[in-house]
Design an enzyme around this catalytic site. Structure first.
Site, PDB file in Angstrom:
ATOM      1  N   THR A  35       0.836  -1.210   0.000  1.00 25.50           N
ATOM      2  CA  THR A  35       0.000   0.000   0.000  1.00 25.50           C
ATOM      3  C   THR A  35       0.871   1.261   0.000  1.00 25.50           C
ATOM      4  OG1 THR A  35      -0.146  -0.042   2.411  1.00 25.50           O
ATOM      5  CG2 THR A  35      -1.973  -1.046   1.210  1.00 25.50           C
ATOM      6  N   ILE A  52       8.095  -8.105   5.366  1.00 25.45           N
ATOM      7  CA  ILE A  52       8.531  -8.383   6.753  1.00 25.45           C
ATOM      8  C   ILE A  52       8.449  -9.885   7.071  1.00 25.45           C
ATOM      9  CG2 ILE A  52       8.138  -6.116   7.814  1.00 25.45           C
ATOM     10  CD1 ILE A  52       5.387  -7.311   8.814  1.00 25.45           C
ATOM     11  N   TYR A 140      -8.372  -7.401  12.796  1.00 27.49           N
ATOM     12  CA  TYR A 140      -7.282  -6.408  12.814  1.00 27.49           C
ATOM     13  C   TYR A 140      -6.942  -6.030  14.257  1.00 27.49           C
ATOM     14  CZ  TYR A 140      -5.189  -1.734  12.445  1.00 27.49           C
ATOM     15  OH  TYR A 140      -4.379  -0.629  12.599  1.00 27.49           O
ATOM     16  N   LYS A 144      -3.400  -7.035  16.254  1.00 25.84           N
ATOM     17  CA  LYS A 144      -2.536  -6.033  16.908  1.00 25.84           C
ATOM     18  C   LYS A 144      -2.369  -6.353  18.399  1.00 25.84           C
ATOM     19  CE  LYS A 144      -1.439  -3.122  13.607  1.00 25.84           C
ATOM     20  NZ  LYS A 144      -0.114  -2.585  13.341  1.00 25.84           N
ATOM     21  N   VAL A 183     -11.398   8.449   6.723  1.00 27.50           N
ATOM     22  CA  VAL A 183     -12.598   9.243   6.495  1.00 27.50           C
ATOM     23  C   VAL A 183     -12.239  10.688   6.105  1.00 27.50           C
ATOM     24  CG1 VAL A 183     -12.906   9.851   8.949  1.00 27.50           C
ATOM     25  CG2 VAL A 183     -14.879   9.699   7.482  1.00 27.50           C
ATOM     26  N   ILE A 184     -11.161  11.213   6.653  1.00 27.52           N
ATOM     27  CA  ILE A 184     -10.788  12.607   6.343  1.00 27.52           C
ATOM     28  C   ILE A 184     -10.344  12.740   4.893  1.00 27.52           C
ATOM     29  CG2 ILE A 184      -9.060  14.407   6.849  1.00 27.52           C
ATOM     30  CD1 ILE A 184      -9.580  13.913   9.797  1.00 27.52           C
ATOM     31  N   PHE A 200     -22.810   8.244   7.941  1.00 32.17           N
ATOM     32  CA  PHE A 200     -23.570   7.087   8.428  1.00 32.17           C
ATOM     33  C   PHE A 200     -24.081   7.414   9.830  1.00 32.17           C
ATOM     34  CE2 PHE A 200     -20.440   5.402   5.397  1.00 32.17           C
ATOM     35  CZ  PHE A 200     -21.324   4.835   4.475  1.00 32.17           C
ATOM     36  N   GLY A 267     -21.647  -2.279  13.562  1.00 27.87           N
ATOM     37  CA  GLY A 267     -20.294  -2.482  14.096  1.00 27.87           C
ATOM     38  C   GLY A 267     -19.514  -1.191  14.300  1.00 27.87           C
TER      39      GLY A 267
HETATM   40  N1  LIG Z   1      -3.871   5.399  10.022  1.00 28.89           N
HETATM   41  C1  LIG Z   1      -4.398   5.249  11.229  1.00 28.89           C
HETATM   42  O1  LIG Z   1      -5.343   5.967  11.621  1.00 28.89           O
HETATM   43  C2  LIG Z   1      -3.841   4.202  12.188  1.00 28.89           C
HETATM   44  C3  LIG Z   1      -4.448   4.079  13.446  1.00 28.89           C
HETATM   45  C4  LIG Z   1      -3.942   3.122  14.335  1.00 28.89           C
HETATM   46  C5  LIG Z   1      -2.842   2.346  13.985  1.00 28.89           C
HETATM   47  N2  LIG Z   1      -2.279   2.482  12.754  1.00 28.89           N
HETATM   48  C6  LIG Z   1      -1.119   1.636  12.449  1.00 28.89           C
HETATM   49  O2  LIG Z   1      -0.050   2.447  11.966  1.00 28.89           O
HETATM   50  C7  LIG Z   1       0.740   1.696  11.021  1.00 28.89           C
HETATM   51  C8  LIG Z   1       0.883   2.475   9.723  1.00 28.89           C
HETATM   52  O3  LIG Z   1      -0.416   2.650   9.147  1.00 28.89           O
HETATM   53  P1  LIG Z   1      -0.703   3.615   7.907  1.00 28.89           P
HETATM   54  O4  LIG Z   1      -2.021   4.243   8.141  1.00 28.89           O
HETATM   55  O5  LIG Z   1       0.492   4.477   7.644  1.00 28.89           O
HETATM   56  O6  LIG Z   1      -0.901   2.538   6.731  1.00 28.89           O
HETATM   57  P2  LIG Z   1      -0.179   2.411   5.306  1.00 28.89           P
HETATM   58  O7  LIG Z   1      -0.909   1.333   4.582  1.00 28.89           O
HETATM   59  O8  LIG Z   1      -0.061   3.744   4.656  1.00 28.89           O
HETATM   60  O9  LIG Z   1       1.278   1.915   5.705  1.00 28.89           O
HETATM   61  C9  LIG Z   1       1.618   0.567   5.893  1.00 28.89           C
HETATM   62  C10 LIG Z   1       2.918   0.306   5.145  1.00 28.89           C
HETATM   63  O10 LIG Z   1       3.318  -1.039   5.401  1.00 28.89           O
HETATM   64  C11 LIG Z   1       3.704  -1.642   4.171  1.00 28.89           C
HETATM   65  N3  LIG Z   1       3.486  -3.091   4.295  1.00 28.89           N
HETATM   66  C12 LIG Z   1       2.286  -3.712   4.433  1.00 28.89           C
HETATM   67  N4  LIG Z   1       2.481  -5.045   4.524  1.00 28.89           N
HETATM   68  C13 LIG Z   1       3.824  -5.248   4.472  1.00 28.89           C
HETATM   69  C14 LIG Z   1       4.651  -6.416   4.513  1.00 28.89           C
HETATM   70  N5  LIG Z   1       4.114  -7.640   4.634  1.00 28.89           N
HETATM   71  N6  LIG Z   1       5.995  -6.268   4.431  1.00 28.89           N
HETATM   72  C15 LIG Z   1       6.535  -5.018   4.296  1.00 28.89           C
HETATM   73  N7  LIG Z   1       5.811  -3.904   4.225  1.00 28.89           N
HETATM   74  C16 LIG Z   1       4.470  -4.002   4.316  1.00 28.89           C
HETATM   75  C17 LIG Z   1       2.825  -0.979   3.113  1.00 28.89           C
HETATM   76  O11 LIG Z   1       3.346  -1.070   1.809  1.00 28.89           O
HETATM   77  C18 LIG Z   1       2.766   0.463   3.630  1.00 28.89           C
HETATM   78  O12 LIG Z   1       3.832   1.232   3.119  1.00 28.89           O
HETATM   79  C19 LIG Z   1       0.041   0.355  10.864  1.00 28.89           C
HETATM   80  O13 LIG Z   1       0.694  -0.589  11.679  1.00 28.89           O
HETATM   81  C20 LIG Z   1      -1.377   0.622  11.348  1.00 28.89           C
HETATM   82  O14 LIG Z   1      -1.978  -0.561  11.834  1.00 28.89           O
HETATM   83  C21 LIG Z   1      -2.758   3.386  11.843  1.00 28.89           C
END
Ligand SMILES: NC(=O)c1ccc[n+]([C@@H]2O[C@H](COP(=O)([O-])OP(=O)(O)OC[C@H]3O[C@@H](n4cnc5c(N)ncnc54)[C@H](O)[C@@H]3O)[C@@H](O)[C@H]2O)c1
Length: 303
Positions: A35, A52, A140, A144, A183-184, A200, A267
């Site tokens: 992503t 990873i 999810y 975590k 959402v933003i 919603f 949900g």
């Molecule tokens: N965005 C939020 O509001 C939010 C809230 C709580 C927690 N998080 C956590 O923060 C972290 C980052 O989220 P984000 O919003 O930046 O998402 P994102 O999808 O933009 O970033 C995730 C990154 O991980 C990489 N990735 C995914 N699977 C992989 C794999 N198997 N091996 C190597 N790279 C991989 C993707 O390519 C991407 O660059 C995540 O762990 C997410 O669970 C995000």
């Protein structure tokens, strides 16, 4: 210090990398670009395209001798975890265990783990404390929470130091539509294109929206703190209802916004706000971006 950032090509990861480079850290990014985007990769970071879950990860750790790991790479979508629990578990749990194995076999001093408010599930007492019950309602959230427990046991068995950060809904530049604060970015595009935004429910549901730069600072502070093996909410501890959020976005975009109300989704959590007292005290951190300023930056970057 030399820091590995997994997921450094993603939304939050790219801001964490920027902060670390500002603080003169040497940064290596591991990301499989599932992503994440090449254009998000900081030019001063060393980028390695790798999953990873790869068996080659240990080799990389042996070569690079990281001091710290900031682990953000993940499957981040709640709905995808409900459709494909096995995939979510593979990336989030097995991927994290592969990383922990590489950490404990090499020179890593501490791992900082990106967790989420989704570990709490439906909580009625606000603001949610780190000690509140954890009853996730999605795979999810469960994956975590499982990783948090692996971290605790790795510390106990192998002495691997860690900090867990549970983020509220994160927003900011480079945000995609799919994640928890997505959402933003969805509303931004609709407002910019002059389309109505669909809510919603009646729009009185609340979320705790935190700016991504504040998340990056919390990650950096987690490398410095003397407190280890702890869990911290990273949030503003402020409830913003969806109607107010949309009105604020109308203000920063100077556009008239039409709201359409539809059935609440099954949900969806009704209200959310996370206590940030522990992070303020023990990470020497506090959220610094006012909502309107953060929304203005986000709007400008996404249009
Ligand atoms: N965005 C939020 O509001 C939010 C809230 C709580 C927690 N998080 C956590 O923060 C972290 C980052 O989220 P984000 O919003 O930046 O998402 P994102 O999808 O933009 O970033 C995730 C990154 O991980 C990489 N990735 C995914 N699977 C992989 C794999 N198997 N091996 C190597 N790279 C991989 C993707 O390519 C991407 O660059 C995540 O762990 C997410 O669970 C995000």
């Amino acid at each position: 210090m030399k820091v590995l950032v997994t997921g450094g090509a993603g939304f939050i990861g790219s801001h964490v990398v920027e902060k670390l480079i500002q603080e003169n850290c040497q940064v290596v990014i591991v990301d499989n670009l599932s992503t994440g985007l090449m254009e998000n990769i900081h030019k001063e970071a060393n980028f390695i395209k790798m999953d990873i879950r790869s068996p080659e990860l240990l080799e990389l750790f042996l070569e690079e001798k990281f001091d710290y790991v900031i682990h953000l790479a993940a499957q981040t979508m709640v709905h995808k975890s409900l459709e494909l629990p096995g995939y979510d578990c593979d990336v989030n749990v097995l991927g994290t265990v592969n990383l922990l194995e590489a950490c404990r076999k090499t020179t890593v001093k501490r791992i900082v783990f990106s967790s989420t408010a989704a570990v709490y599930g439906d909580v009625t007492m606000l603001p949610v404390l780190e000690t509140s019950p954890t009853v996730p309602t999605s795979f999810y959230g469960l994956s975590k929470l499982t990783c948090e427990k692996y971290l605790a046991l790795y510390k106990k068995v192998y002495g691997l130091d860690y900090v867990v950060l549970r983020y509220a809904n994160v927003y900011g530049e480079r945000q995609g539509d799919g994640g928890e604060g997505g959402v933003i970015s969805i509303f931004t595009r609709k407002i910019h294109q002059g389309e109505p935004v669909t809510i919603f429910g009646d729009g009185s549901q609340t979320r705790d929206f935190i700016y991504v730069g504040d998340i990056a600072t919390a990650n950096y502070q987690s490398l410095l703190t003397v407190h280890s093996g702890d869990i911290y909410n990273v949030s503003t501890q402020t409830e913003i209802d969806v109607n107010t959020l949309i009105d604020s976005m109308g203000k920063v975009s100077s556009k008239a916004v039409t709201k359409i109300y539809s059935q609440p989704r099954d949900g969806d959590i009704y209200k959310s706000s996370l206590s940030n007292a522990a992070a303020k005290q023990q990470l020497n951190w506090q959220p610094s971006m006012p909502l309107l300023d953060g929304l203005a930056r986000t709007y400008q970057s996404l249009i």
